[in-house]
Design a protein around this motif. Sequence first.
Motif, PDB file in Angstrom:
ATOM      1  N   GLY A  23     142.544   7.448  61.702  1.00 17.11           N
ATOM      2  CA  GLY A  23     142.807   8.182  60.467  1.00 17.11           C
ATOM      3  C   GLY A  23     143.498   7.314  59.431  1.00 17.11           C
ATOM      4  O   GLY A  23     143.198   7.403  58.240  1.00 17.11           O
ATOM      5  N   ALA A  24     144.409   6.445  59.880  1.00 15.93           N
ATOM      6  CA  ALA A  24     145.094   5.529  58.960  1.00 15.93           C
ATOM      7  C   ALA A  24     144.102   4.564  58.318  1.00 15.93           C
ATOM      8  O   ALA A  24     144.171   4.284  57.117  1.00 15.93           O
ATOM      9  N   GLU A  65     138.224  18.832  53.004  1.00 16.38           N
ATOM     10  CA  GLU A  65     136.863  19.377  53.043  1.00 16.38           C
ATOM     11  C   GLU A  65     136.428  19.998  51.723  1.00 16.38           C
ATOM     12  O   GLU A  65     135.265  19.874  51.327  1.00 16.38           O
ATOM     13  N   ALA A  66     137.321  20.674  51.066  1.00 22.52           N
ATOM     14  CA  ALA A  66     137.001  21.390  49.822  1.00 22.52           C
ATOM     15  C   ALA A  66     138.087  21.081  48.796  1.00 22.52           C
ATOM     16  O   ALA A  66     138.907  21.941  48.468  1.00 22.52           O
ATOM     17  N   PRO A  67     138.105  19.867  48.291  1.00 22.25           N
ATOM     18  CA  PRO A  67     139.191  19.436  47.401  1.00 22.25           C
ATOM     19  C   PRO A  67     139.118  20.064  46.011  1.00 22.25           C
ATOM     20  O   PRO A  67     138.048  20.434  45.538  1.00 22.25           O
ATOM     21  N   ASP A  68     140.289  20.147  45.414  1.00 20.27           N
ATOM     22  CA  ASP A  68     140.365  20.545  44.013  1.00 20.27           C
ATOM     23  C   ASP A  68     140.041  19.329  43.159  1.00 20.27           C
ATOM     24  O   ASP A  68     140.500  18.226  43.451  1.00 20.27           O
ATOM     25  N   PRO A  69     139.238  19.503  42.100  1.00 18.37           N
ATOM     26  CA  PRO A  69     138.961  18.388  41.196  1.00 18.37           C
ATOM     27  C   PRO A  69     140.259  17.860  40.597  1.00 18.37           C
ATOM     28  O   PRO A  69     141.193  18.632  40.427  1.00 18.37           O
ATOM     29  N   PRO A  70     140.350  16.614  40.350  1.00 17.16           N
ATOM     30  CA  PRO A  70     139.304  15.590  40.309  1.00 17.16           C
ATOM     31  C   PRO A  70     139.080  14.863  41.631  1.00 17.16           C
ATOM     32  O   PRO A  70     138.342  13.885  41.675  1.00 17.16           O
ATOM     33  N   MET A  71     139.694  15.343  42.719  1.00 17.26           N
ATOM     34  CA  MET A  71     139.489  14.679  44.005  1.00 17.26           C
ATOM     35  C   MET A  71     138.018  14.782  44.400  1.00 17.26           C
ATOM     36  O   MET A  71     137.427  15.860  44.336  1.00 17.26           O
ATOM     37  N   GLY A  77     129.233  14.187  54.312  1.00 15.70           N
ATOM     38  CA  GLY A  77     128.576  13.066  53.645  1.00 15.70           C
ATOM     39  C   GLY A  77     129.258  11.786  54.047  1.00 15.70           C
ATOM     40  O   GLY A  77     129.017  11.257  55.121  1.00 15.70           O
ATOM     41  N   THR A  78     130.151  11.312  53.190  1.00 18.84           N
ATOM     42  CA  THR A  78     130.888  10.088  53.482  1.00 18.84           C
ATOM     43  C   THR A  78     131.756  10.268  54.719  1.00 18.84           C
ATOM     44  O   THR A  78     131.834   9.385  55.565  1.00 18.84           O
ATOM     45  N   LEU A  79     132.421  11.419  54.822  1.00 19.69           N
ATOM     46  CA  LEU A  79     133.295  11.706  55.959  1.00 19.69           C
ATOM     47  C   LEU A  79     132.647  12.706  56.910  1.00 19.69           C
ATOM     48  O   LEU A  79     132.033  13.670  56.462  1.00 19.69           O
ATOM     49  N   THR A  80     132.824  12.466  58.195  1.00 22.37           N
ATOM     50  CA  THR A  80     132.365  13.406  59.211  1.00 22.37           C
ATOM     51  C   THR A  80     133.502  14.380  59.541  1.00 22.37           C
ATOM     52  O   THR A  80     134.644  14.193  59.101  1.00 22.37           O
ATOM     53  N   GLU A  81     133.203  15.386  60.335  1.00 22.74           N
ATOM     54  CA  GLU A  81     134.228  16.329  60.775  1.00 22.74           C
ATOM     55  C   GLU A  81     135.343  15.593  61.516  1.00 22.74           C
ATOM     56  O   GLU A  81     136.520  15.860  61.319  1.00 22.74           O
ATOM     57  N   GLN A  82     134.963  14.634  62.378  1.00 25.60           N
ATOM     58  CA  GLN A  82     135.973  13.854  63.107  1.00 25.60           C
ATOM     59  C   GLN A  82     136.811  13.028  62.146  1.00 25.60           C
ATOM     60  O   GLN A  82     138.030  12.905  62.322  1.00 25.60           O
ATOM     61  N   ASP A  83     136.193  12.459  61.112  1.00 24.20           N
ATOM     62  CA  ASP A  83     136.942  11.701  60.102  1.00 24.20           C
ATOM     63  C   ASP A  83     137.996  12.582  59.444  1.00 24.20           C
ATOM     64  O   ASP A  83     139.147  12.163  59.269  1.00 24.20           O
ATOM     65  N   VAL A  84     137.598  13.788  59.063  1.00 21.88           N
ATOM     66  CA  VAL A  84     138.527  14.730  58.422  1.00 21.88           C
ATOM     67  C   VAL A  84     139.706  15.010  59.345  1.00 21.88           C
ATOM     68  O   VAL A  84     140.868  14.967  58.927  1.00 21.88           O
ATOM     69  N   GLU A  85     139.424  15.280  60.608  1.00 25.64           N
ATOM     70  CA  GLU A  85     140.482  15.577  61.567  1.00 25.64           C
ATOM     71  C   GLU A  85     141.412  14.387  61.754  1.00 25.64           C
ATOM     72  O   GLU A  85     142.639  14.546  61.827  1.00 25.64           O
ATOM     73  N   ASP A  86     140.851  13.179  61.820  1.00 23.23           N
ATOM     74  CA  ASP A  86     141.672  11.982  62.016  1.00 23.23           C
ATOM     75  C   ASP A  86     142.525  11.689  60.782  1.00 23.23           C
ATOM     76  O   ASP A  86     143.713  11.352  60.908  1.00 23.23           O
ATOM     77  N   ILE A  87     141.960  11.816  59.594  1.00 24.86           N
ATOM     78  CA  ILE A  87     142.732  11.593  58.370  1.00 24.86           C
ATOM     79  C   ILE A  87     143.844  12.620  58.270  1.00 24.86           C
ATOM     80  O   ILE A  87     144.993  12.280  57.951  1.00 24.86           O
ATOM     81  N   ALA A  88     143.543  13.879  58.534  1.00 25.18           N
ATOM     82  CA  ALA A  88     144.560  14.925  58.463  1.00 25.18           C
ATOM     83  C   ALA A  88     145.688  14.655  59.452  1.00 25.18           C
ATOM     84  O   ALA A  88     146.862  14.835  59.123  1.00 25.18           O
ATOM     85  N   ALA A  89     145.338  14.232  60.663  1.00 30.96           N
ATOM     86  CA  ALA A  89     146.375  13.910  61.657  1.00 30.96           C
ATOM     87  C   ALA A  89     147.258  12.779  61.156  1.00 30.96           C
ATOM     88  O   ALA A  89     148.482  12.790  61.357  1.00 30.96           O
ATOM     89  N   TYR A  90     146.670  11.798  60.491  1.00 30.58           N
ATOM     90  CA  TYR A  90     147.458  10.704  59.920  1.00 30.58           C
ATOM     91  C   TYR A  90     148.344  11.197  58.779  1.00 30.58           C
ATOM     92  O   TYR A  90     149.537  10.865  58.717  1.00 30.58           O
ATOM     93  N   VAL A  91     147.798  11.996  57.874  1.00 30.19           N
ATOM     94  CA  VAL A  91     148.578  12.505  56.743  1.00 30.19           C
ATOM     95  C   VAL A  91     149.790  13.289  57.249  1.00 30.19           C
ATOM     96  O   VAL A  91     150.862  13.234  56.644  1.00 30.19           O
ATOM     97  N   LYS A  92     149.652  13.988  58.371  1.00 26.88           N
ATOM     98  CA  LYS A  92     150.784  14.722  58.946  1.00 26.88           C
ATOM     99  C   LYS A  92     151.950  13.799  59.280  1.00 26.88           C
ATOM    100  O   LYS A  92     153.085  14.242  59.357  1.00 26.88           O
ATOM    101  N   THR A  93     151.685  12.499  59.472  1.00 29.86           N
ATOM    102  CA  THR A  93     152.738  11.557  59.844  1.00 29.86           C
ATOM    103  C   THR A  93     153.392  10.879  58.637  1.00 29.86           C
ATOM    104  O   THR A  93     154.381  10.158  58.824  1.00 29.86           O
ATOM    105  N   LEU A  94     152.857  11.065  57.461  1.00 27.37           N
ATOM    106  CA  LEU A  94     153.396  10.361  56.284  1.00 27.37           C
ATOM    107  C   LEU A  94     154.740  10.918  55.852  1.00 27.37           C
ATOM    108  O   LEU A  94     155.019  12.071  55.998  1.00 27.37           O
TER     109      LEU A  94
END
Length: 94
Positions: A23-24, A65-71, A77-94
């Motif tokens: 995720g990092a 998954e469903a960002p507010d613009p301008p994100m 597409g670019t990210l898979t479901e696993q990518d989303v889960e891994d990034i979110a797990a990383y963001v939880k550590t910031l």
Amino acid sequence: MGFSNVGCSHRHDAGGQTDRSRGAELFTKNCLPCHGSSPEGARIGPSLVNQGRRSSLAQIERAIEAPDPPMPKLYPGTLTEQDVEDIAAYVKTL
């Protein structure tokens, strides 16, 4: 990143595993250019430092998954479901 109380579209009770180090790496590639890594954020997006204390994992995933613009919408597409889960797990550590 707008965080709502809406649950995410996929489930975690199936025993799925997240990989924070992956995720990092994904965060660095896809999120860091806009959100930065400091508490001040970057010129484009807000800082995500301490977001994990303010939002649940499901809320972070939903925002990816469903960002507010301008994100940009990178899932699916670019990210898979696993990518989303891994990034979110990383963001939880910031």
